[in-house]
Design a protein around this motif. Structure first.
Motif: not given
Length: 170
Positions: A42-46, A66-69, A77-78
């Motif tokens: 459960s990553p925080t980016w998804r 997409p900036a954290e993935e 990505v911004e």
């Protein structure tokens, strides 16, 4: 009624089964989603969300930052953007309006965060039906781009465009 819930390890068998369907592999021929591993994380980016019609699973949506993935699939990505992957598991559930409802729920979920400025998607260049689908929702073509072994069209939906289409007068 279509609802979204978090995908769980109990969904693994169904997701792996859907991954064998020709209409699913035609839209995402290069990916091995590694459900056994990914449903445990459960990553925080998804967010991985099962779409259900009257409590019966019909599809899945993945929303990422997409900036954290971690794989940097999208490159640089911004911040404050999201990217969505969506598919319907069974071919007999296509062309019933479920995908439109699923996307609208996912878009609203993304824009519920006031910091999110836009949403990206990357259908295959060859998937002209998907292009029309996303354009009807307000996504605008940005560029053609190679992702891994797939040539894709990148589309973006900006918050202002979505709210302008769906909240006129209110």
């Amino acid at each position: 009624m279509i609802t979204l819930r978090l995908a769980t390890p109990q969904d693994q068998g169904l997701l792996e089964y859907w991954d064998t369907k020709p209409h699913v592999t035609a839209c995402d021929p290069d990916s091995d989603w590694e459900w056994e591993k990914e449903l445990q994380r459960s990553p925080t980016w998804r967010e991985q969300l099962m779409a259900e019609f009257n409590t019966k699973p019909i599809g899945i949506i993945q929303i990422i930052d997409p900036a954290e993935e971690e794989t940097k699939y999208w490159g640089q990505v911004e911040p404050n953007k999201r990217a969505i992957d969506i598919w319907i598991g069974e071919a007999y559930n296509l062309n019933k309006g479920y995908g439109t409802i699923m996307m609208k729920l996912a878009i609203e979920r993304c824009f519920a965060n006031p910091d999110v400025t836009s949403i990206l998607i990357d259908p295959l260049k060859s998937n002209t039906q998907a292009h029309r689908f996303y354009e009807r929702l307000g996504f605008e073509f940005l560029e053609e781009r190679q992702f891994e072994d797939s040539l894709c069209f990148v589309y973006e939906l900006k918050r202002a465009a979505w709210h302008g289409r769906h909240y006129k007068g209110g």
